[in-house]
Design an enzyme around this catalytic site. Structure first.
Site, PDB file in Angstrom:
ATOM      1  N   TYR A   1      -6.735  -4.290   7.174  1.00  0.00           N
ATOM      2  CA  TYR A   1      -5.446  -4.265   6.466  1.00  0.00           C
ATOM      3  C   TYR A   1      -4.281  -4.332   7.459  1.00  0.00           C
ATOM      4  CZ  TYR A   1      -1.586  -2.280   3.712  1.00  0.00           C
ATOM      5  OH  TYR A   1      -0.374  -2.060   3.097  1.00  0.00           O
TER       6      TYR A   1
HETATM    7  N1  NAP Z   1       1.438   1.966  -1.745  1.00  0.00           N
HETATM    8  C1  NAP Z   1       1.598   2.197  -0.440  1.00  0.00           C
HETATM    9  O1  NAP Z   1       1.401   3.326   0.032  1.00  0.00           O
HETATM   10  C2  NAP Z   1       2.075   1.093   0.475  1.00  0.00           C
HETATM   11  C3  NAP Z   1       2.478   1.433   1.780  1.00  0.00           C
HETATM   12  C4  NAP Z   1       2.904   0.419   2.635  1.00  0.00           C
HETATM   13  C5  NAP Z   1       2.929  -0.889   2.212  1.00  0.00           C
HETATM   14  N2  NAP Z   1       2.515  -1.190   0.932  1.00  0.00           N
HETATM   15  C6  NAP Z   1       2.566  -2.594   0.538  1.00  0.00           C
HETATM   16  O2  NAP Z   1       3.341  -2.697  -0.647  1.00  0.00           O
HETATM   17  C7  NAP Z   1       2.856  -3.748  -1.464  1.00  0.00           C
HETATM   18  C8  NAP Z   1       2.541  -3.221  -2.852  1.00  0.00           C
HETATM   19  O3  NAP Z   1       1.591  -2.177  -2.758  1.00  0.00           O
HETATM   20  P1  NAP Z   1       1.235  -1.290  -4.048  1.00  0.00           P
HETATM   21  O4  NAP Z   1       0.613  -0.040  -3.549  1.00  0.00           O
HETATM   22  O5  NAP Z   1       2.397  -1.268  -4.945  1.00  0.00           O
HETATM   23  O6  NAP Z   1       0.063  -2.205  -4.697  1.00  0.00           O
HETATM   24  P2  NAP Z   1      -0.733  -2.049  -6.097  1.00  0.00           P
HETATM   25  O7  NAP Z   1      -0.234  -0.899  -6.873  1.00  0.00           O
HETATM   26  O8  NAP Z   1      -2.185  -2.090  -5.740  1.00  0.00           O
HETATM   27  O9  NAP Z   1      -0.353  -3.422  -6.820  1.00  0.00           O
HETATM   28  C9  NAP Z   1      -0.774  -4.622  -6.244  1.00  0.00           C
HETATM   29  C10 NAP Z   1      -0.127  -5.784  -6.953  1.00  0.00           C
HETATM   30  O10 NAP Z   1      -0.550  -6.991  -6.291  1.00  0.00           O
HETATM   31  C11 NAP Z   1      -1.052  -7.885  -7.271  1.00  0.00           C
HETATM   32  N3  NAP Z   1      -2.038  -8.792  -6.667  1.00  0.00           N
HETATM   33  C12 NAP Z   1      -3.160  -8.489  -5.954  1.00  0.00           C
HETATM   34  N4  NAP Z   1      -3.785  -9.623  -5.596  1.00  0.00           N
HETATM   35  C13 NAP Z   1      -3.045 -10.654  -6.083  1.00  0.00           C
HETATM   36  C14 NAP Z   1      -3.173 -12.067  -6.041  1.00  0.00           C
HETATM   37  N5  NAP Z   1      -4.214 -12.666  -5.415  1.00  0.00           N
HETATM   38  N6  NAP Z   1      -2.232 -12.827  -6.649  1.00  0.00           N
HETATM   39  C15 NAP Z   1      -1.174 -12.247  -7.282  1.00  0.00           C
HETATM   40  N7  NAP Z   1      -1.005 -10.914  -7.364  1.00  0.00           N
HETATM   41  C16 NAP Z   1      -1.937 -10.131  -6.765  1.00  0.00           C
HETATM   42  C17 NAP Z   1      -1.616  -7.008  -8.371  1.00  0.00           C
HETATM   43  O11 NAP Z   1      -1.665  -7.771  -9.573  1.00  0.00           O
HETATM   44  P3  NAP Z   1      -2.638  -7.407 -10.826  1.00  0.00           P
HETATM   45  O12 NAP Z   1      -2.777  -5.925 -10.881  1.00  0.00           O
HETATM   46  O13 NAP Z   1      -1.915  -8.005 -11.981  1.00  0.00           O
HETATM   47  O14 NAP Z   1      -3.942  -8.086 -10.548  1.00  0.00           O
HETATM   48  C18 NAP Z   1      -0.558  -5.899  -8.404  1.00  0.00           C
HETATM   49  O15 NAP Z   1       0.556  -6.328  -9.163  1.00  0.00           O
HETATM   50  C19 NAP Z   1       1.634  -4.326  -0.741  1.00  0.00           C
HETATM   51  O16 NAP Z   1       2.044  -5.431   0.038  1.00  0.00           O
HETATM   52  C20 NAP Z   1       1.209  -3.184   0.162  1.00  0.00           C
HETATM   53  O17 NAP Z   1       0.480  -3.636   1.287  1.00  0.00           O
HETATM   54  C21 NAP Z   1       2.100  -0.230   0.054  1.00  0.00           C
END
Ligand code: NAP
Length: 249
Positions: free
Chosen positions: A155
């Site tokens: 990741y």
């Molecule tokens: N949460 C954290 O602690 C954290 C920390 C640092 C950075 N981030 C970054 O922030 C971003 C969002 O994280 P999150 O935790 O909010 O994620 P999340 O809750 O797991 O949501 C992921 C989203 O990405 C979509 N997705 C996954 N694969 C896809 C694809 N192939 N095409 C189109 N959409 C796709 C999912 O769509 P569906 O559900 O509709 O399939 C969902 O809307 C990511 O880039 C992550 O690396 C998160």
């Protein structure tokens, strides 16, 4: 702050989590927003309904960002509805925390294709529009590219590549007025982190202890920064990778 009134934004992976918060903030600043999702149509429609209830403009569009044809259709649909796309937020990503021995070729491809190839395909699609004279791309990276957490090698490698892609793409696209920046969120409460058992875990306690502002992030914490980077107020900022983590580094 100048408004995003004339802007058309695509936010990938906006059916939940940080993407949903970012889509709502962009709509609140006046942009017409395409709420992209892969599987969760109901989640995407909830985000669209929230935006509409506040007087904003949004549609939900299914597209798998790892597939070039899907990405081209996503841009076609956005342009059909709202005109040229001048804000792109590459937020969709998949995360696994696992030891090195668990990284299969299949998992490598799934994670790298979603986290790195996806932003490359969408950036190409934005740049292929010959009727834009300015645009802002914001890539969602992670503070993990600075803190290097254990068991996140794939990741963190994928997101470190996103940081590098951001800086290089900014050089290539700058002469066309297309700015490219990234933000590095800290550990945050989202559907994705909940599915990984983060809330209430020892890792969450450690993250809070390591965060000067003393908590984890929320989807609402990142929208204002992304809306700023999307606006003309950020016109002199490109090729930057900005930490937004409550001070965790
Ligand atoms: N949460 C954290 O602690 C954290 C920390 C640092 C950075 N981030 C970054 O922030 C971003 C969002 O994280 P999150 O935790 O909010 O994620 P999340 O809750 O797991 O949501 C992921 C989203 O990405 C979509 N997705 C996954 N694969 C896809 C694809 N192939 N095409 C189109 N959409 C796709 C999912 O769509 P569906 O559900 O509709 O399939 C969902 O809307 C990511 O880039 C992550 O690396 C998160």
């Amino acid at each position: 702050m100048s408004s995003n009134n004339t802007r058309t934004a695509i936010v990938t992976g906006a059916s939940k989590g940080l993407g949903a918060g970012i889509a709502k903030a962009l709509a609140g600043s006046g942009a017409a927003v395409v709420v992209n999702y892969r599987e969760d149509a109901a989640g995407a429609e909830r985000v669209v309904a929230d935006i509409a209830a506040k007087g904003g403009r949004a549609i939900a569009v299914r597209s798998d960002v790892t597939r070039g044809d899907d990405v081209r259709e996503l841009f076609d649909r956005a342009r059909e509805e709202y005109g040229p796309v001048d804000v792109l937020v590459n937020n969709a990503a998949v995360v696994t925390f696992a030891p090195l021995s668990h990284i299969t070729e299949e998992e490598f491809q799934r994670e790298m294709n979603t986290n790195l190839l996806g932003p490359i395909l969408t950036t190409q699609a934005l740049a292929a529009q010959d009727d834009i004279d300015a645009a802002s791309i914001i890539n969602i990276s992670t503070a993990g590219t600075l803190t290097h957490p254990s068991y996140a090698s794939l990741y963190v490698a994928s997101k470190s590549a996103v940081n590098a892609f951001t800086i290089v793409a900014a050089k290539e696209l700058g002469p066309r007025g297309i700015r490219v920046n990234a933000i590095m969120p800290g550990p945050s409460d989202t559907e994705g982190s909940r599915a990984m058992g983060f809330p209430g875990s020892a890792q969450e306690a450690q993250a809070i202890a390591d965060t000067p502002l003393g908590r984890t992030g929320t989807p609402e914490d990142y929208g204002p920064l992304v809306a700023f980077l999307a606006s003309d107020d950020a016109r002199w900022i490109t090729g930057d990778v900005i930490l937004a983590s409550g001070g965790m580094r």
